[in-house]
Design an enzyme around this catalytic site. Sequence first.
Site, PDB file in Angstrom:
ATOM      1  N   ARG A  55       0.769  -1.112   0.172  1.00  6.82           N
ATOM      2  CA  ARG A  55      -0.097   0.019  -0.080  1.00  6.82           C
ATOM      3  C   ARG A  55       0.971   1.300  -0.206  1.00  6.82           C
ATOM      4  O   ARG A  55       0.699   2.359  -0.554  1.00  6.82           O
ATOM      5  CB  ARG A  55      -0.978   0.139   1.217  1.00  6.82           C
ATOM      6  CG  ARG A  55      -1.606   1.484   1.398  1.00  6.82           C
ATOM      7  CD  ARG A  55      -2.686   1.297   2.345  1.00  6.82           C
ATOM      8  NE  ARG A  55      -2.519   0.728   3.741  1.00  6.82           N
ATOM      9  CZ  ARG A  55      -1.606   1.050   4.528  1.00  6.82           C
ATOM     10  NH1 ARG A  55      -0.953   2.181   4.371  1.00  6.82           N
ATOM     11  NH2 ARG A  55      -1.480   0.399   5.638  1.00  6.82           N
ATOM     12  N   TYR A 108     -16.704  17.126 -15.916  1.00  4.77           N
ATOM     13  CA  TYR A 108     -17.209  15.643 -16.088  1.00  4.77           C
ATOM     14  C   TYR A 108     -18.122  15.169 -14.891  1.00  4.77           C
ATOM     15  O   TYR A 108     -17.926  15.816 -13.808  1.00  4.77           O
ATOM     16  CB  TYR A 108     -15.762  14.917 -15.800  1.00  4.77           C
ATOM     17  CG  TYR A 108     -15.769  13.364 -15.856  1.00  4.77           C
ATOM     18  CD1 TYR A 108     -16.902  12.376 -16.405  1.00  4.77           C
ATOM     19  CD2 TYR A 108     -15.256  12.644 -14.665  1.00  4.77           C
ATOM     20  CE1 TYR A 108     -16.977  11.286 -16.359  1.00  4.77           C
ATOM     21  CE2 TYR A 108     -15.554  11.316 -14.346  1.00  4.77           C
ATOM     22  CZ  TYR A 108     -16.263  10.798 -15.280  1.00  4.77           C
ATOM     23  OH  TYR A 108     -16.691   9.336 -14.886  1.00  4.77           O
ATOM     24  N   ASP A 181      -7.093  18.901 -15.071  1.00  7.34           N
ATOM     25  CA  ASP A 181      -7.469  17.399 -15.602  1.00  7.34           C
ATOM     26  C   ASP A 181      -7.015  17.282 -17.124  1.00  7.34           C
ATOM     27  O   ASP A 181      -7.578  17.850 -18.016  1.00  7.34           O
ATOM     28  CB  ASP A 181      -8.881  16.899 -15.479  1.00  7.34           C
ATOM     29  CG  ASP A 181      -9.532  15.788 -15.880  1.00  7.34           C
ATOM     30  OD1 ASP A 181      -8.442  15.071 -16.639  1.00  7.34           O
ATOM     31  OD2 ASP A 181     -10.303  15.316 -15.367  1.00  7.34           O
ATOM     32  N   LYS A 206      -8.032   6.007 -19.534  1.00  4.92           N
ATOM     33  CA  LYS A 206      -8.201   6.521 -21.064  1.00  4.92           C
ATOM     34  C   LYS A 206      -7.203   6.410 -21.669  1.00  4.92           C
ATOM     35  O   LYS A 206      -6.586   5.255 -22.022  1.00  4.92           O
ATOM     36  CB  LYS A 206      -8.608   8.139 -20.678  1.00  4.92           C
ATOM     37  CG  LYS A 206      -9.738   8.012 -19.824  1.00  4.92           C
ATOM     38  CD  LYS A 206     -11.047   7.084 -19.798  1.00  4.92           C
ATOM     39  CE  LYS A 206     -12.222   7.668 -19.067  1.00  4.92           C
ATOM     40  NZ  LYS A 206     -12.031   7.554 -17.482  1.00  4.92           N
TER      41      LYS A 206
END
Length: 388
Positions: A55, A108, A181, A206
Amino acid sequence: MSDRELSKAGFETRAIHAGYEPDPTTGAVIPPIYATSTYAQDGVGGLRNGYEYSRSANPTRTALEETVAALEGGSHGFAFASGLAAEDTLVRATCTPGDHVVLPDDAYGGTFRLFDKVEQAWGIAHSSAPGSDPEAVRAAIRPGETKLVWVETPTNPLLNIGDLAALAAVAHEAGALLVVDNTFATSYLQQPLALGADVVVHSTTKYAGGHSDVVGGALVVDDADLAERIGFHQNSIGAVAGPFDAWLVLRGLKTLGLRMERHCDNAEAVVAFLQDHPAVSQVIYPGLPEHPGHEVAGRQMSRFGGMVSFRVAGGEQQALDVCAGTQVFTLGESLGGVESLIEHPGRMTHASVAGTDLEVPADLVRLSVGIETAEDLLADLDRALGGA
């Protein structure tokens, strides 16, 4: 290559060589998938190269984080389980209850939902302003309260363009951070940190991954203090990218430059076709001279990207029919993969903003133009629009 030499290398060279040296034992040129949760220590507290628990850090994730940072021109990268996990971690690292965030007025839908339903309940207020208008953003800032000015450029799905240098000046004047972004433009086409941004956000699901086979997110910064805060929250919250997901994104980044050139080529062909089609009332693409953000996009992007939106003359029902009528374009959410996708934002990706100021037109269709043969894409759209 040394780190200094690599920092001066071209994008494609950095995409292939940053973040990992061939394994000294085997000579493997690709990072392995370190599928481990814990690491043997050299005595109590004696960490081996900084690894103790996956982690906190994992070598495959480290390779991705260093590569993402190198491609954005930043010094610190962070990989997450999704783009929204990256966004939420950023907010927790930079804001406390009572703070305020300025969002783009066509953000978005997932980002808007995060702020409207999750962060607001935690005490983070938000308001919206067009990211394409720096003065409107300035007016939306609340002195002493606004900690983040958030911008997408191009935006999703209306492809509006924000002037990053001007927005950085507005944000910094108010003591806020500019968050960009960069998912649509990608680090290949646009470098927000070089234009004054403080944080770059990616949904690596993406274009970075590029093959529709992984979900992930990333943050890149160039400030050591901010990086320390983000790193602390990344570890404390724990929404990190797993080693296999990190490996998939790393693989995708190696061909990002090549893929983006083809995405852009195909998008330009689709735009030219749609502009001449009688069933199309408007084509939205930053590469068009009539696009209101064309001049700004031309200054801060090397090309205009692979995303295209258009409105149909027949209203919402025709938009739905077009989305249902393609065969090469796949009806589906997401974007940035090698395959072309078509969707109806009002019913799909942006359903969460229906009835708000961020609602998108009902006759809007969004395309993620893939890397297939361009002539096949044009024939497919022609059939769906009733041309065959």
